[in-house]
Design a protein around this motif. Structure first.
Motif, short mmCIF file in Angstrom:
data_model
loop_
_atom_site.label_atom_id
_atom_site.label_comp_id
_atom_site.label_asym_id
_atom_site.label_seq_id
_atom_site.Cartn_x
_atom_site.Cartn_y
_atom_site.Cartn_z
N GLY A 147 0.86 -1.23 -0.12
CA GLY A 147 -0.07 0.12 0.06
C GLY A 147 0.78 1.31 -0.06
O GLY A 147 1.83 1.40 0.80
N TYR A 148 0.50 2.25 -0.90
CA TYR A 148 1.19 3.59 -1.10
C TYR A 148 0.42 4.44 -0.15
O TYR A 148 -0.81 4.50 -0.62
N ASP A 149 1.14 5.46 0.24
CA ASP A 149 0.60 6.49 1.03
C ASP A 149 0.12 7.71 0.40
O ASP A 149 1.34 8.59 0.08
N ASN A 150 -0.82 7.97 -0.24
CA ASN A 150 -1.10 9.19 -1.04
C ASN A 150 -1.40 10.29 -0.31
O ASN A 150 -1.69 11.57 -0.84
N THR A 151 -1.42 10.32 1.14
CA THR A 151 -1.65 11.42 2.11
C THR A 151 -0.08 12.18 1.92
O THR A 151 -0.25 13.26 2.38
N CYS A 152 1.02 11.75 1.65
CA CYS A 152 2.10 12.12 1.68
C CYS A 152 3.17 11.54 0.71
O CYS A 152 3.87 10.61 0.88
N VAL A 153 2.68 11.73 -0.69
CA VAL A 153 3.37 11.27 -1.74
C VAL A 153 4.72 11.08 -1.85
O VAL A 153 5.38 10.42 -2.27
N GLU A 154 5.34 12.47 -1.48
CA GLU A 154 6.93 12.30 -1.62
C GLU A 154 7.56 11.32 -0.71
O GLU A 154 8.62 10.91 -0.95
N ARG A 155 6.88 10.86 0.34
CA ARG A 155 7.30 9.88 1.23
C ARG A 155 7.40 8.48 0.46
O ARG A 155 8.16 7.50 0.76
N SER A 156 6.61 8.28 -0.64
CA SER A 156 6.44 7.09 -1.39
C SER A 156 7.42 6.87 -2.28
O SER A 156 7.31 5.68 -2.71
N ASN A 157 8.31 7.78 -2.68
CA ASN A 157 8.99 7.60 -4.16
C ASN A 157 10.17 6.34 -3.63
O ASN A 157 10.36 5.50 -4.68
N ASN A 158 10.72 6.03 -2.49
CA ASN A 158 11.89 5.34 -2.42
C ASN A 158 11.10 3.86 -1.85
O ASN A 158 12.26 2.99 -1.48
N PHE A 159 9.96 3.51 -1.57
CA PHE A 159 9.49 2.33 -1.14
C PHE A 159 9.93 1.37 -2.29
O PHE A 159 9.44 1.50 -3.47
N GLU A 160 10.33 0.05 -1.71
CA GLU A 160 10.33 -1.02 -2.67
C GLU A 160 9.74 -2.22 -2.03
O GLU A 160 9.67 -2.14 -0.68
N PHE A 161 9.33 -2.90 -2.72
CA PHE A 161 8.51 -4.40 -2.30
C PHE A 161 9.24 -5.59 -2.93
O PHE A 161 10.02 -5.45 -3.98
N ASN A 162 8.98 -6.85 -2.48
CA ASN A 162 9.62 -8.04 -2.84
C ASN A 162 8.83 -8.35 -4.21
O ASN A 162 7.83 -9.14 -3.88
N ASP A 163 9.30 -8.14 -5.38
CA ASP A 163 8.67 -8.49 -6.69
C ASP A 163 8.84 -10.27 -6.94
O ASP A 163 8.26 -10.40 -7.79
N GLU A 164 9.26 -10.69 -5.82
CA GLU A 164 9.22 -12.20 -6.22
C GLU A 164 8.19 -12.84 -5.87
O GLU A 164 7.89 -14.09 -6.17
N LEU A 165 7.44 -12.26 -4.87
CA LEU A 165 6.06 -12.82 -4.35
C LEU A 165 4.97 -12.21 -5.03
O LEU A 165 5.08 -11.20 -5.75
#
Length: 255
Positions: A147-165
């Motif tokens: 889940g990405y936080d659209n109340t504070c978009v600038e914080r979302s840019n560097n988030f990464e998730f496990n794309d193997e799942l």
């Protein structure tokens, strides 16, 4: 005289359509591939409730109908796409009293309208035991939900998730997913309400998207993935609870 009658009929229809829910039925194959480890699981996606308004109160009847329809589907999980409230007012707490009636666990992201009274939204979600994802990932029955936080978009840019799942990505705004070229097995968004008013399903004069009509509503391709942009549930045109050729929708995804 004819024009006045026509406008009144359109208004009457728009008021009726506001709570004329439709169930959009999808499955994993509509997006990419089946997650075989969770065959039989059902996820319901709901977004853009926005049933509160400081001038006209709360849309109790619409919310009651929604609860009944969702519980009838017997989901294993309800994902909320943000904009639980419309604006800060004395009716904000009511939507959470209804959310407590869902017969399934809930995972939510936040939308831009939730920032109007973020403290209340987070507090009420905490009371309900709702998992709120703010640039986070959680595992549910072997599926990674991001889940990405659209109340504070600038914080979302560097988030990464496990794309193997096997992954479901949820972002309130589809523009965020498109801008950042995010890819996942299933992607879900709302925010745009399908324009709220649409000229017979062909064109909406109000989009609130940098991409205009392109990602306004429905199943769309993004890079090598697909995203479903829901028309949402509520919202207002000024103070009027109306929708015109943009029926509110319950998105049901079967695995």
């Amino acid at each position: 005289m004819f024009a006045v009658v026509f406008l009144l009929l359109c208004l009457a229809y728009a008021l009726f359509e506001y709570q004329w829910f439709k169930v959009v039925r999808l499955n994993a194959h509509d997006f990419s591939k089946q997650a075989h480890s969770v065959n039989g699981m059902r996820v319901v996606f709901l977004t853009d409730f926005q049933y509160d308004h400081k001038l006209v109160g709360f849309r109790h009847h619409a919310m009651k109908c929604l609860i009944k329809k969702v519980n009838h589907l017997k989901p294993d999980l309800v994902i909320l796409g943000g904009d639980i409230i419309h604006k800060k007012n004395k009716y904000n707490h009511l939507v959470f009293q209804y959310l407590a009636q869902f017969d399934a666990p809930m995972i939510s992201v936040l939308g831009n309208h939730d920032a109007c009274d973020l403290k209340l939204v987070l507090s009420e979600f905490d009371k309900l035991g709702v998992t709120v994802l703010r640039n986070e990932a959680v595992l549910f029955n072997g599926i990674q939900i991001v889940g990405y936080d659209n109340t504070c978009v600038e914080r979302s840019n560097n988030f990464e998730f496990n794309d193997e799942l096997y992954t479901i990505v949820v972002s309130h705004s589809p523009d965020f997913i498109v801008d950042h070229k995010i890819q996942a097995d299933i992607m879900l968004s709302g925010h745009l309400h399908g324009g709220q008013i649409n000229f017979f399903g062909l064109y909406s004069p109000i989009t609130n998207s940098r991409y205009k009509q392109k990602f306004l509503h429905g199943l769309k391709s993004v890079e090598q993935s697909k995203i479903y942009i829901s028309s949402g549930l509520g919202g207002y045109v000024g103070f009027l609870p109306i929708r015109f050729f943009v029926r509110p929708e319950i998105v049901c995804i079967d695995f």
